[in-house]
Design a protein around this motif. Sequence first.
Motif, short mmCIF file in Angstrom:
data_model
loop_
_atom_site.label_atom_id
_atom_site.label_comp_id
_atom_site.label_asym_id
_atom_site.label_seq_id
_atom_site.Cartn_x
_atom_site.Cartn_y
_atom_site.Cartn_z
N SER A 1 0.86 11.31 1.82
CA SER A 1 -0.24 10.59 1.19
C SER A 1 -1.61 11.22 1.45
O SER A 1 -2.59 10.87 0.79
N GLU B 1 0.71 4.50 -2.56
CA GLU B 1 0.56 5.90 -2.15
C GLU B 1 1.77 6.73 -2.56
O GLU B 1 1.65 7.91 -2.89
N SER B 2 2.95 6.13 -2.60
CA SER B 2 4.15 6.85 -3.02
C SER B 2 4.10 7.16 -4.51
O SER B 2 4.51 8.24 -4.95
N GLU C 1 0.82 -1.21 0.00
CA GLU C 1 0.00 0.00 0.00
C GLU C 1 0.86 1.26 0.00
O GLU C 1 0.46 2.29 -0.55
N HIS C 2 2.05 1.17 0.60
CA HIS C 2 2.94 2.33 0.58
C HIS C 2 3.52 2.56 -0.82
O HIS C 2 3.75 3.69 -1.22
N ALA D 1 1.56 2.03 4.90
CA ALA D 1 0.90 3.21 4.34
C ALA D 1 0.56 4.21 5.44
O ALA D 1 0.53 3.89 6.62
N ARG E 1 1.46 7.67 -6.17
CA ARG E 1 0.44 8.69 -6.36
C ARG E 1 0.91 10.08 -5.92
O ARG E 1 0.56 11.08 -6.56
N THR E 2 1.72 10.14 -4.86
CA THR E 2 2.04 11.45 -4.28
C THR E 2 3.51 11.84 -4.36
O THR E 2 3.84 13.02 -4.21
#
Length: 305
Positions: free
Chosen positions: A274, A105-106, A101-102, A269, A108-109
């Motif tokens: 995030s 999110e990484s 999940e990290h 995450a 994405r951001t």
Amino acid sequence: MLLVSYTRDGDEARRLGVQRDDTVIDIATLTAEYGAVVPGLGAAPATVLDLVHAAPEAVAALTELLTRPVPEAARHPLAEVTLKAPLRPGKIVGVGLNYTEHVAESARTLDTDKELPQRPVLFSKPATAVTGPGEPIWHDGDLTTQLDWECELAVVIGRTAKRVRPEDALDHVFGYSIVNDISARDQRRSEQWFYSKGQDSYAPFGPAVRTADDVPDPHALDLSLRVNGEVKQKGNTRHMLFRIPELIADISAGMTLEPGDVIATGSPAGVGASFTPQQFLTPGDMVEATVESIGTLRNPVVDAR
């Protein structure tokens, strides 16, 4: 055993203790009481690092010593001592993007690759980045406005590891602790992370080391992180993409791991970058990173200027 490094009564000399609930047992005093000699040292270990460097029998000897009645002179209330970083690592090897999940999110951001890594993503932190429990995380507004957190299980190496096979890797682990992998997100340089993650105070470490014999499965531990009491991260080490044996095997294939080295195994995450809008640390914040069976690592964020 839950090992701590501590000072007391204004004396800056660091001492080795074992934490039991709200009490710290001083090992030097306990050893003097019973005239015990710890194998491999010839005397009581003075620090956590002394114990790490000792033969594996030293941990067993201390475990046996702790079955004896503890004299009052060796007992100190936890509230009356000052815990320090358990040790100063020779090197800290960080693992990036090690929870699925990290990774998402990484990507994405933080503009990292959205595909899962095929091999561990490694970086380093210098020993000068280490700060202990209760000590400040320095926020320098001239360098960053994006100071972020990452709660991570830390692996403390106990035996020299060179080209270690995964099936033998856990034999080289002394114990486990917590690292809060602090990052200045706006100090990544050409996608290199060293300066972003390696500044002074960017590796809060502690508050204790749980010896490996006391952790039946390091891949079944809950992790969480709070900022000012609000939960930001919550995960479990079972969700690691690359588990500890794989990490040790991969790192030691080309880099010797030595006793006292630390591997920060990655973050679940919930990092500040995030959130929408993004959330970052500022002076006055209190960060609390918790790992099951080890404890909670608390650090205030303080203006460095």
